[in-house]
Design a protein around this motif. Structure first.
Motif, mmCIF file in Angstrom:
data_model
loop_
_atom_site.group_PDB
_atom_site.id
_atom_site.type_symbol
_atom_site.label_atom_id
_atom_site.label_comp_id
_atom_site.label_asym_id
_atom_site.label_seq_id
_atom_site.Cartn_x
_atom_site.Cartn_y
_atom_site.Cartn_z
ATOM 1 N N LEU A 162 0.821 -1.212 0.000
ATOM 2 C CA LEU A 162 0.000 0.000 0.000
ATOM 3 C C LEU A 162 0.855 1.262 0.000
ATOM 4 C CD1 LEU A 162 -2.888 -1.010 2.426
ATOM 5 C CD2 LEU A 162 -3.035 -0.626 -0.041
ATOM 6 N N LEU A 163 1.920 1.274 0.783
ATOM 7 C CA LEU A 163 2.793 2.443 0.811
ATOM 8 C C LEU A 163 3.462 2.665 -0.545
ATOM 9 C CD1 LEU A 163 4.405 1.978 4.340
ATOM 10 C CD2 LEU A 163 2.838 3.803 3.647
ATOM 11 N N VAL A 164 3.948 1.604 -1.146
ATOM 12 C CA VAL A 164 4.580 1.721 -2.461
ATOM 13 C C VAL A 164 3.532 2.078 -3.524
ATOM 14 C CG1 VAL A 164 5.823 0.446 -4.260
ATOM 15 C CG2 VAL A 164 6.510 0.235 -1.868
ATOM 16 N N ALA A 212 3.437 5.311 -6.079
ATOM 17 C CA ALA A 212 3.207 5.257 -7.528
ATOM 18 C C ALA A 212 2.039 6.158 -7.931
ATOM 19 C CB ALA A 212 2.943 3.815 -7.955
ATOM 20 N N PHE A 213 0.998 6.164 -7.135
ATOM 21 C CA PHE A 213 -0.173 7.004 -7.399
ATOM 22 C C PHE A 213 0.214 8.486 -7.395
ATOM 23 C CE2 PHE A 213 -3.898 9.352 -5.827
ATOM 24 C CZ PHE A 213 -4.846 8.978 -6.762
ATOM 25 N N VAL A 214 0.946 8.901 -6.375
ATOM 26 C CA VAL A 214 1.365 10.308 -6.266
ATOM 27 C C VAL A 214 2.265 10.683 -7.441
ATOM 28 C CG1 VAL A 214 2.721 11.933 -4.881
ATOM 29 C CG2 VAL A 214 1.087 10.408 -3.765
ATOM 30 N N GLY A 215 3.230 9.830 -7.743
ATOM 31 C CA GLY A 215 4.109 10.108 -8.884
ATOM 32 C C GLY A 215 3.352 10.165 -10.192
ATOM 33 N N LEU A 246 9.801 5.440 3.585
ATOM 34 C CA LEU A 246 10.772 6.408 3.075
ATOM 35 C C LEU A 246 10.581 6.653 1.578
ATOM 36 C CD1 LEU A 246 13.979 5.298 5.006
ATOM 37 C CD2 LEU A 246 12.434 7.201 5.524
ATOM 38 N N VAL A 247 10.225 5.611 0.844
ATOM 39 C CA VAL A 247 9.951 5.775 -0.595
ATOM 40 C C VAL A 247 8.758 6.708 -0.798
ATOM 41 C CG1 VAL A 247 9.060 4.549 -2.637
ATOM 42 C CG2 VAL A 247 11.011 3.633 -1.371
ATOM 43 N N LEU A 248 7.694 6.500 -0.038
ATOM 44 C CA LEU A 248 6.524 7.370 -0.164
ATOM 45 C C LEU A 248 6.883 8.810 0.155
ATOM 46 C CD1 LEU A 248 3.520 7.889 -0.614
ATOM 47 C CD2 LEU A 248 3.107 7.150 1.742
ATOM 48 N N SER A 249 7.644 9.016 1.207
ATOM 49 C CA SER A 249 8.042 10.364 1.584
ATOM 50 C C SER A 249 8.910 11.001 0.505
ATOM 51 C CB SER A 249 8.786 10.325 2.925
ATOM 52 O OG SER A 249 8.945 11.618 3.433
ATOM 53 N N ALA A 250 9.856 10.248 -0.034
ATOM 54 C CA ALA A 250 10.735 10.773 -1.077
ATOM 55 C C ALA A 250 9.958 11.109 -2.347
ATOM 56 C CB ALA A 250 11.845 9.765 -1.381
#
Length: 152
Positions: A46-48, A52-55, A130-134
């Motif tokens: 879900l976090l990853v 992807a959704f935000v990007g 951290l990936v989501l935050s970045a």
């Protein structure tokens, strides 16, 4: 937050505060004989997926601002993407901190087989946060407009 949006140092501060609170909570709970809950692979997905959704939502804004898009960009949509990116930055930092606190507790007592099994999943969840935050920070930068100069 300023006109620059959420800064990386704010995300780090959120991660550190949430991580410390998580560590304190799990230290108290595990001191009474409770184990840190077994982390779910779904949480990492879900976090990853959110990253992807935000990007994916920020990419068209980036293309438009770079002059590579022929489609008109709705300013309200662009503003919503910025807010989404800021929320992702803070959510990823908080999730990363939450799981980092648990990871620190688990890593502190690897004599328990149950903790050994939780170690890698928690590390993966910290990484996913951290990936989501970045991605949130990058997406936010993609949507930034420089203030107009006096020549404009």
């Amino acid at each position: 937050m300023s006109h620059h949006g959420v800064r990386a140092r704010v995300a780090v501060l959120v991660a550190l505060v949430v991580g410390l609170l998580s560590w304190l909570l799990w230290q108290l709970l595990t001191g009474e004989g409770t184990l840190v809950p077994r982390p779910s692979w779904l949480a990492a997905l879900l976090l990853v997926g959110m990253a992807a959704f935000v990007g994916g939502w920020a990419w068209p804004v980036r293309s438009y601002l770079a002059g590579r898009s022929t489609r008109r960009l709705d300013p309200l949509r662009a503003a919503r993407v910025v807010v989404l990116a800021q929320a992702a930055t803070l959510t990823g930092a908080a999730a990363g901190g939450w799981y980092a606190g648990q990871l620190a507790v688990v890593a502190g007592d690897l004599s328990l087989v149950a903790n050994q099994a939780r170690l890698w999943r928690l590390a993966l969840l910290v990484g996913a946060g951290l990936v989501l935050s970045a991605v949130g920070l990058v997406a936010q930068s993609w949507c930034r407009l420089d203030p107009p100069s006096d020549d404009d």
